[in-house]
Design a protein around this motif. Structure first.
Motif, PDB file in Angstrom:
ATOM      1  N   ALA B 415      48.524  41.571  30.902  1.00 59.88           N
ATOM      2  CA  ALA B 415      47.359  41.941  29.961  1.00 59.88           C
ATOM      3  C   ALA B 415      46.952  43.503  30.342  1.00 59.88           C
ATOM      4  O   ALA B 415      46.881  43.558  31.738  1.00 59.88           O
ATOM      5  N   LEU B 416      47.098  44.308  29.388  1.00 58.38           N
ATOM      6  CA  LEU B 416      46.855  45.678  29.806  1.00 58.38           C
ATOM      7  C   LEU B 416      45.361  45.518  29.809  1.00 58.38           C
ATOM      8  O   LEU B 416      44.443  45.489  29.083  1.00 58.38           O
ATOM      9  N   VAL B 417      44.878  46.200  31.204  1.00 52.68           N
ATOM     10  CA  VAL B 417      43.741  46.237  31.429  1.00 52.68           C
ATOM     11  C   VAL B 417      43.025  47.586  31.196  1.00 52.68           C
ATOM     12  O   VAL B 417      42.101  47.653  30.476  1.00 52.68           O
ATOM     13  N   CYS B 418      43.724  48.467  31.650  1.00 53.73           N
ATOM     14  CA  CYS B 418      43.237  49.914  31.514  1.00 53.73           C
ATOM     15  C   CYS B 418      44.352  50.587  30.512  1.00 53.73           C
ATOM     16  O   CYS B 418      45.381  50.803  30.910  1.00 53.73           O
ATOM     17  N   SER B 419      43.719  50.769  29.199  1.00 50.31           N
ATOM     18  CA  SER B 419      44.788  51.317  28.548  1.00 50.31           C
ATOM     19  C   SER B 419      45.038  52.934  28.629  1.00 50.31           C
ATOM     20  O   SER B 419      45.958  53.526  28.305  1.00 50.31           O
ATOM     21  N   CYS B 420      44.021  53.704  29.199  1.00 45.73           N
ATOM     22  CA  CYS B 420      44.177  55.132  29.407  1.00 45.73           C
ATOM     23  C   CYS B 420      45.427  55.515  30.509  1.00 45.73           C
ATOM     24  O   CYS B 420      46.155  56.246  30.330  1.00 45.73           O
ATOM     25  N   GLU B 421      45.243  54.436  31.420  1.00 45.72           N
ATOM     26  CA  GLU B 421      46.331  54.726  32.670  1.00 45.72           C
ATOM     27  C   GLU B 421      47.405  53.539  32.469  1.00 45.72           C
ATOM     28  O   GLU B 421      48.123  53.492  33.389  1.00 45.72           O
ATOM     29  N   ASN B 422      47.414  52.757  31.526  1.00 48.92           N
ATOM     30  CA  ASN B 422      48.392  51.734  31.473  1.00 48.92           C
ATOM     31  C   ASN B 422      48.621  50.918  32.568  1.00 48.92           C
ATOM     32  O   ASN B 422      49.571  50.529  33.388  1.00 48.92           O
ATOM     33  N   VAL B 423      47.301  50.105  32.993  1.00 49.35           N
ATOM     34  CA  VAL B 423      47.344  49.351  34.227  1.00 49.35           C
ATOM     35  C   VAL B 423      47.036  48.026  33.724  1.00 49.35           C
ATOM     36  O   VAL B 423      46.324  47.656  32.808  1.00 49.35           O
ATOM     37  N   THR B 424      48.138  47.227  34.206  1.00 51.90           N
ATOM     38  CA  THR B 424      48.030  45.825  33.439  1.00 51.90           C
ATOM     39  C   THR B 424      47.144  44.739  34.823  1.00 51.90           C
ATOM     40  O   THR B 424      46.880  45.244  35.796  1.00 51.90           O
ATOM     41  N   LYS B 425      46.843  43.549  34.504  1.00 50.72           N
ATOM     42  CA  LYS B 425      46.193  42.504  35.536  1.00 50.72           C
ATOM     43  C   LYS B 425      47.158  42.537  36.641  1.00 50.72           C
ATOM     44  O   LYS B 425      46.599  42.420  37.635  1.00 50.72           O
ATOM     45  N   ALA B 426      48.678  42.423  36.347  1.00 56.89           N
ATOM     46  CA  ALA B 426      49.329  42.170  37.573  1.00 56.89           C
ATOM     47  C   ALA B 426      49.276  43.450  38.347  1.00 56.89           C
ATOM     48  O   ALA B 426      49.418  43.301  39.687  1.00 56.89           O
ATOM     49  N   ASP B 427      49.257  44.721  38.000  1.00 52.69           N
ATOM     50  CA  ASP B 427      49.419  45.882  38.918  1.00 52.69           C
ATOM     51  C   ASP B 427      48.068  45.880  39.700  1.00 52.69           C
ATOM     52  O   ASP B 427      47.926  46.164  40.894  1.00 52.69           O
ATOM     53  N   LEU B 428      46.711  45.090  39.209  1.00 52.81           N
ATOM     54  CA  LEU B 428      45.854  45.117  39.854  1.00 52.81           C
ATOM     55  C   LEU B 428      45.655  43.921  41.083  1.00 52.81           C
ATOM     56  O   LEU B 428      45.471  44.368  42.369  1.00 52.81           O
ATOM     57  N   ALA B 442      38.774  51.210  45.815  1.00 52.56           N
ATOM     58  CA  ALA B 442      40.178  51.241  46.435  1.00 52.56           C
ATOM     59  C   ALA B 442      41.090  51.027  45.226  1.00 52.56           C
ATOM     60  O   ALA B 442      42.064  51.444  45.204  1.00 52.56           O
ATOM     61  N   LEU B 443      40.858  50.277  44.211  1.00 54.52           N
ATOM     62  CA  LEU B 443      41.542  49.695  43.095  1.00 54.52           C
ATOM     63  C   LEU B 443      41.809  50.880  42.122  1.00 54.52           C
ATOM     64  O   LEU B 443      42.927  51.198  41.744  1.00 54.52           O
ATOM     65  N   LYS B 444      40.674  51.616  42.022  1.00 55.98           N
ATOM     66  CA  LYS B 444      40.774  53.035  41.428  1.00 55.98           C
ATOM     67  C   LYS B 444      41.644  53.778  41.777  1.00 55.98           C
ATOM     68  O   LYS B 444      42.665  54.600  41.050  1.00 55.98           O
ATOM     69  N   LYS B 445      41.621  54.155  43.156  1.00 54.64           N
ATOM     70  CA  LYS B 445      42.483  55.109  43.947  1.00 54.64           C
ATOM     71  C   LYS B 445      43.916  54.698  43.838  1.00 54.64           C
ATOM     72  O   LYS B 445      44.810  55.635  43.424  1.00 54.64           O
ATOM     73  N   CYS B 446      44.086  53.467  43.948  1.00 54.61           N
ATOM     74  CA  CYS B 446      45.536  52.835  44.023  1.00 54.61           C
ATOM     75  C   CYS B 446      46.211  52.764  42.777  1.00 54.61           C
ATOM     76  O   CYS B 446      47.337  53.202  42.735  1.00 54.61           O
ATOM     77  N   THR B 447      45.460  52.340  41.702  1.00 57.84           N
ATOM     78  CA  THR B 447      46.137  51.966  40.489  1.00 57.84           C
ATOM     79  C   THR B 447      45.832  53.119  39.407  1.00 57.84           C
ATOM     80  O   THR B 447      46.509  53.097  38.463  1.00 57.84           O
ATOM     81  N   LYS B 448      44.679  53.841  39.529  1.00 51.18           N
ATOM     82  CA  LYS B 448      44.148  54.745  38.610  1.00 51.18           C
ATOM     83  C   LYS B 448      43.419  54.118  37.531  1.00 51.18           C
ATOM     84  O   LYS B 448      42.974  54.692  36.589  1.00 51.18           O
ATOM     85  N   ALA B 449      43.505  52.569  37.492  1.00 46.06           N
ATOM     86  CA  ALA B 449      42.484  51.976  36.490  1.00 46.06           C
ATOM     87  C   ALA B 449      41.207  52.473  36.740  1.00 46.06           C
ATOM     88  O   ALA B 449      40.512  52.767  37.708  1.00 46.06           O
ATOM     89  N   GLY B 450      40.442  52.704  35.488  1.00 43.16           N
ATOM     90  CA  GLY B 450      39.217  52.929  35.276  1.00 43.16           C
ATOM     91  C   GLY B 450      39.029  54.471  35.339  1.00 43.16           C
ATOM     92  O   GLY B 450      37.676  54.850  35.536  1.00 43.16           O
ATOM     93  N   THR B 451      40.171  55.325  35.548  1.00 42.33           N
ATOM     94  CA  THR B 451      39.607  56.652  35.833  1.00 42.33           C
ATOM     95  C   THR B 451      39.800  57.491  34.526  1.00 42.33           C
ATOM     96  O   THR B 451      39.633  58.680  34.778  1.00 42.33           O
ATOM     97  N   GLY B 452      40.095  56.970  33.475  1.00 40.38           N
ATOM     98  CA  GLY B 452      40.182  57.542  32.237  1.00 40.38           C
ATOM     99  C   GLY B 452      38.750  57.735  31.668  1.00 40.38           C
ATOM    100  O   GLY B 452      37.717  58.361  31.901  1.00 40.38           O
TER     101      GLY B 452
END
Lengths: 137, 829
Positions: B415-428, B442-452
């Protein structure tokens, strides 16, 4: 910023140790610059840094709260709680590229001195903010 | 390989970032930007007026380009592309050769050809430069019109509000607001909410002329009606910037846009177009997430991988002026293809619509206005074609406690959680297991999720908490790195050992040197337990700056001062004293929401002098600076009002004087209304009292602010003394058990058993602690002292109120004021 043209006076007499609150800071006027001076009594250490927080350019670091981050001494600006290392001045919250200058401090016979040699060296706290302000002025 | 990018907007920058990350050997990357600024976040542009700086909005640090050997040419627009020679010519006259050219030229605002559109006071809303122009004009303006009721138009209207223009009008050609996202009923709800904020909407209006001589005076509509204003902002859509492509004979769409294939290639295979200038499948994508996906596609192609761009989900969620608006999937589908459930609450301004397949199995799309808390989940359900609950209505009726966690569990790994940075649940979850991320940061830094756009952050947090729980990791609710205790645990420990200052608490129960989180928490606990003066020597540096200076720090580093005016009742003589003090110290004065008067712009060295004068006239501290009781607001009650049942003012004064100075986990507000008309708005307070025929009704745990919540009835028809006993118990129980900085509403929301449990504790004494709670409160009431007076009376404390330690009395020369409506205001930052 041309603060002290003649850097012969490197150790600037700031105040007496009793003037500075335990685990807190005061603002020292050095000609037309402001330096924050801290007595971190819990660590038995003294620190000095710029009084201006680079985030919103507010003269308030000296009123900030002292603390440590995994053992590293830091100060939090009272405005938006940006925290800066008291050892090297870098911002500890995020990678925004903000930093403040720090200055050596020595205590002799109850008097506190700040080494202000670094004041004469060029310093930019953040490249972007400065570049932008030049555009708008 | 020489890659040249035309355009340094969000998508152009993202392309560079993604390409650099591939570390291709022999890459030479050059970027041309027309604006003077390196790429910035256009999505959050209106926040520039709300105080964000270019540094906040910037996509990266300026040094990023040099650090990564990217040549950046700002303020140097490209004037011509020479496709045969594979060269581009820039404004400065230089030629640059390319192997691959990426056009990320974005779009320009669509300016309709209305006569008079070139008058002074007419602005576009697109670039930082536009914003600077608007900002310069705004102080001269009283009434503004925004043409365009779409997403960007409403953002522009918000910007007008932020600039202090309270009379703002939005004009839309379509019969509803945000026509691409909302249906008619959703638009009506949004309109109501906007009008409450001072934004008037005019729908179905075709603007045919701009009125005025040199500068704009208003606009005229095709129906002959007129609307006057002294500022006009155009935000009527976008026009792809395809002029360079046209000039070098690349095919473009009829209504603009550079035609591309699924690889984002134009008709010339060595030229790509991405972002808002690209026309893919007859569609211009005006959102950032699809632009990023296009950038990804080109990067993949240049690095030899294969990826196609196959259209993009146009779901959007945004907060417009504090109002949630979201649409996902196909928001409008209906008729035979879909069934629809609509939930409409015009009282609270909430509209929710979901569309699903006629068999009720699959979600197809929907609209949310006023409450978009379930957006992330709904969008996931829709995109991943998850099976719906037996009654799809459960999806939009208030999510029950814990259901969002269960929802996270049900999400598939891809499931795509962050569509701006293309981060899936598995990536997290991978980042958690492989890189040990344990916090959202830490998750933001590591995966960029939530930074858009940041919209997925709540879901990232849910996934984090849920995964940690699943892995059996105990999530302790600790204060910070220095104290491995919750606030409640620490409260009991400090009481047990009778600790009286921060260092003693730290050395007994903590480690390290404390920080800006635990110091105020411990200071507040010490104050709630012992009620010693907050400026006691060992403790004053552990107070937040406002508590340390007994005033509220404001922009520029000056303070504001609020004397207590119990119940909002004040004599003419005392009013005069406040006016005289304000005049003498040159202060800005404003009536607060809590029925008192705030005096702004006081230098720190003037504070004790002002307090001295105020105290001499019978005032005391209003504790506006503390996590403490603020005000007890009152209506005038039975002394004057023909409807009043009891004397609400006298009762409010009694309550305010009882709890003044009381330190708590967060600020506490109260109010007393003399009848059910509720003029004092008691039901929006931490505790509120409303007169009944037989006595008083006591309501608790209400809140105004960003998440308004009505207070709940705790007990009814109480006599005055019983009501106060209940308040004693309620407040002490809150002080003992709440998390740091939790208002009573949040505290109750987290309490297992909710209001029924609280009523059992406070009214029925189910824990057998009521006697103790009352005693503790009485001790605090008895030990109250005015903190201002303590400073005024102590030469040693007064010494602390100086800006310079080595130049006492001298004021901070950096403090600057500006003038606005005959008063001063802090200079902007």
């Amino acid at each position: 910023m041309n603060v002290i043209a003649n850097s012969a006076v490197e150790w600037y007499f700031a105040c007496h140790i009793t003037d500075v609150p335990h685990n807190g800071g005061v603002c020292v006027k050095v000609e037309d610059t402001q330096i924050a001076l801290f007595h971190f009594a819990h660590r038995d250490e003294w620190f000095a840094s710029d009084n201006e927080c680079p985030h919103r350019k507010q003269m308030a670091i000296s009123r900030g709260m002292l603390g440590s981050h995994h053992g590293e001494p830091k100060v939090a600006c009272p405005f938006h709680k940006k925290t800066f290392s008291l050892t090297d001045g870098r911002c500890l919250n995020s990678e925004e590229g903000l930093s403040i200058r720090t200055y050596p401090v020595k205590v002799e016979e109850g008097k506190v001195f700040i080494n202000i040699a670094a004041l004469n060296q060029p310093f930019t706290s953040t490249i972007q903010t400065d570049a932008y302000e030049d555009q708008t002025d | 390989m020489k890659v040249v990018v035309i355009g340094n907007g969000m998508v152009g920058y993202k392309f560079c970032e993604k390409l650099i990350a591939k570390s291709l050997p022999g890459l030479e990357l050059t970027v041309f930007g027309e604006e003077m600024f390196p790429a910035y976040d256009r999505v959050h542009l209106s926040e520039y007026f709300a105080g964000k700086t270019l540094a906040d909005l910037s996509m990266t640090e300026f040094s990023w380009y040099a650090d990564n050997d990217v040549k950046l040419e700002l303020g140097n627009p490209i004037v011509r592309i020479d496709r045969t020679q594979k060269k581009i010519h820039s404004f400065s006259g230089a030629e640059t050769a390319y192997d691959y050219l990426v056009m990320a030229t974005g779009s320009a605002p669509f300016i309709p050809a209305i006569p008079g559109i070139d008058k002074e006071g007419v602005f576009a809303y697109r670039t930082l430069e536009d914003l600077h122009l608007i900002q310069r004009h705004a102080p001269l303006s009283r009434k503004a019109i925004v043409i365009g009721g779409g997403l960007l138009g409403l953002e522009a209207a918000k910007a007008m509000l932020d600039l202090g223009i309270t009379d703002t009008h939005v004009v839309e050609f379509a019969p509803r607001l945000m026509p691409r996202q909302l249906d008619h009923n959703a638009s009506v709800i949004l309109q109501q909410k906007l009008s409450a904020l001072g934004i008037t909407c005019h729908l179905n209006k075709n603007t045919i002329a701009v009125l005025g001589n040199e500068s704009v005076r208003g606009i005229m509509f095709s129906d002959g009606s007129m609307l006057h204003a002294d500022m006009l902002v155009i935000s009527a859509g976008i026009k792809p910037r395809d002029e360079l492509a046209k000039a070098c004979e690349l095919p473009v769409g009829h209504r603009g846009g550079i035609i591309v294939n699924d690889l984002m290639q134009t008709a010339d295979p060595s030229i790509y177009a991405i972002g808002e200038c690209a026309l893919h499948n007859n569609m211009i994508y005006g959102l950032v997430a699809p632009g990023y996906d296009m950038a990804d596609t080109v990067v993949a192609h240049l690095s030899g991988a294969s990826k196609m761009f196959c259209g993009f989900d146009m779901s959007t969620k945004l907060k417009l002026i504090g109002i949630d608006v979201a649409s996902f999937g196909d928001p409008f589908i209906g008729g035979e293809e879909a069934k629809t459930i609509v939930f409409e609450d015009s009282h609270n301004g909430i509209y929710k619509r979901i569309n699903f397949t006629p068999d009720g199995k699959q979600l197809l799309g929907g609209i949310l206005v006023g409450d978009a808390s379930s957006y992330n989940m709904l969008q996931q359900v829709c995109r991943n074609q998850m099976t719906l609950p037996p009654d799809p209505m459960d999806l939009i009726i208030k999510p029950r406690q814990g259901s969002s966690m269960a929802g996270v569990d049900a999400l598939p790994a891809d499931a795509l959680v962050c569509s701006c940075e293309n981060v899936t649940k598995a990536d997290l979850t991978d980042a958690m297991s492989a890189h040990g991320c344990e916090t959202v940061d830490a998750l933001k830094k590591c995966t960029k999720a939530g930074t858009g756009c940041g919209g997925c952050v709540p879901m990232v947090k849910d996934i984090l908490l849920h995964t940690m729980k699943q892995q059996g990791r105990y999530i302790r609710n600790v204060i910070c790195e220095h104290f491995q205790y919750s606030r409640q645990e620490l409260f009991d420990l400090i009481r047990l050992k009778e600790l009286k200052d921060f260092d003693a608490v730290l050395d007994t129960y903590g480690k390290g040197d404390g920080c800006e989180i635990c110091r105020p928490v411990v200071s507040s606990l010490l104050a709630s337990l012992w009620n010693e003066i907050v400026l006691k020597k060992e403790n004053h540096t552990s107070q937040d700056t406002n508590d340390r200076f007994l005033a509220n720090i404001q922009k520029g580093g000056t303070y504001s001062v609020v004397p207590r005016i119990p119940g909002g009742e004040i004599t003419p003589d005392k009013l005069i004293v406040i006016g005289e003090v304000a005049k003498k110290y040159n202060l800005y004065t404003k009536i607060t929401g809590g029925q008192r008067i705030d005096l702004f712009g006081a230098h720190v060295s003037d504070l004790p002098l002002m307090w001295e004068e105020l105290i001499a006239a019978g005032f005391e501290s209003g504790h506006a600076y503390g996590k403490a009781l603020r005000t007890v607001k009152s209506c005038v009650g039975s002394t004057w009002c023909r409807f009043g049942l009891h004397d609400s003012v006298s009762y409010a004064i009694r309550i305010e004087e009882r709890y003044r100075g009381l330190r708590a986990p967060h600020k506490i507000k109260s109010a007393v209304s003399g009848c059910i008309r509720e003029c004092a708005e008691a039901q929006s307070k931490d505790f509120g009292i409303i007169a009944t025929e037989k006595g008083w009704n006591l309501y608790v745990c209400g809140n105004g602010g960003s998440k308004p919540q009505h207070a709940l009835l705790l007990a009814s028809d109480l006599d005055s003394d019983t009501c106060i006993r209940y308040i004693d118990r309620f407040l002490m129980f809150y002080i003992r058990t709440a998390d740091p900085l939790a208002r009573t509403a949040t505290w109750l929301n987290k309490m297992e058993g909710g209001i029924d449990y609280l009523r059992n504790v406070v009214v029925n004494d189910s824990l057998g602690i009521c006697g103790q709670l009352e005693q503790e409160m009485q001790a605090l009431v008895d030990s109250y002292q005015c903190e201002w007076k303590q400073v005024v009376d102590s030469p040693e404390l007064r010494k602390r109120f100086n800006h310079f330690v080595n130049a006492p009395g001298e004021k901070d020369p950096n403090v600057q004021f500006e003038t606005l409506r005959d008063q001063k205001k802090a200079a902007g930052w």
